[in-house]
Design a protein around this motif. Sequence first.
Motif, PDB file in Angstrom:
ATOM      1  N   THR A 164       0.994  -3.261  -2.290  1.00  0.00           N
ATOM      2  CA  THR A 164       0.716  -2.887  -3.675  1.00  0.00           C
ATOM      3  C   THR A 164       1.990  -3.065  -4.497  1.00  0.00           C
ATOM      4  O   THR A 164       3.100  -3.027  -3.974  1.00  0.00           O
ATOM      5  N   GLN A 165       1.808  -3.241  -5.796  1.00  0.00           N
ATOM      6  CA  GLN A 165       2.940  -3.585  -6.644  1.00  0.00           C
ATOM      7  C   GLN A 165       4.042  -2.525  -6.626  1.00  0.00           C
ATOM      8  O   GLN A 165       5.223  -2.860  -6.512  1.00  0.00           O
ATOM      9  N   ARG A 166       3.692  -1.255  -6.707  1.00  0.00           N
ATOM     10  CA  ARG A 166       4.729  -0.219  -6.746  1.00  0.00           C
ATOM     11  C   ARG A 166       5.523  -0.164  -5.449  1.00  0.00           C
ATOM     12  O   ARG A 166       6.730   0.028  -5.473  1.00  0.00           O
ATOM     13  N   VAL A 167       4.863  -0.393  -4.320  1.00  0.00           N
ATOM     14  CA  VAL A 167       5.556  -0.388  -3.031  1.00  0.00           C
ATOM     15  C   VAL A 167       6.401  -1.649  -2.898  1.00  0.00           C
ATOM     16  O   VAL A 167       7.549  -1.593  -2.446  1.00  0.00           O
ATOM     17  N   PHE A 168       5.855  -2.786  -3.308  1.00  0.00           N
ATOM     18  CA  PHE A 168       6.611  -4.039  -3.234  1.00  0.00           C
ATOM     19  C   PHE A 168       7.870  -3.959  -4.084  1.00  0.00           C
ATOM     20  O   PHE A 168       8.938  -4.416  -3.674  1.00  0.00           O
ATOM     21  N   LYS A 169       7.760  -3.368  -5.275  1.00  0.00           N
ATOM     22  CA  LYS A 169       8.927  -3.229  -6.143  1.00  0.00           C
ATOM     23  C   LYS A 169      10.012  -2.385  -5.479  1.00  0.00           C
ATOM     24  O   LYS A 169      11.192  -2.737  -5.520  1.00  0.00           O
TER      25      LYS A 169
END
Length: 124
Positions: free
Chosen positions: A68-73
């Motif tokens: 997910t985007q927040r985890v990837f960031k």
Amino acid sequence: MNTAPTTSCEPQNPEMLAPGKLSIWRGLIKARNTGRATLPPIIRDRVVAEVSAETGVSVREIMSRDRTQRVFKARAEAIQRLRDMLTDDGEPRFSMPAIGRAFGRDHCAISNALSKRSRGRVSA
């Protein structure tokens, strides 16, 4: 003669145990018979904990396979911080394969995270 095998963390040269000769930065652990430098887990854990506290993403999520985007960031931020650690001569201290092994990924995934971050597609 029954001798216990030495681990890859034990210095082969007794002079390495002299004060000032052994440090976590200069004496990066070499995997036995491979010559590959590894990223000490204590450094990875410290950086991941800092990023976790700043972003609100748990350490478990950062180290997971979640995309997910927040985890990837958050993961990309931790990877960037590890890559930004430099040696005395200005070279990256940890290679992409070493960082990948620390995160359970290959160097291509690390390269991808760094390039997406530098292109502005992922910002922390």
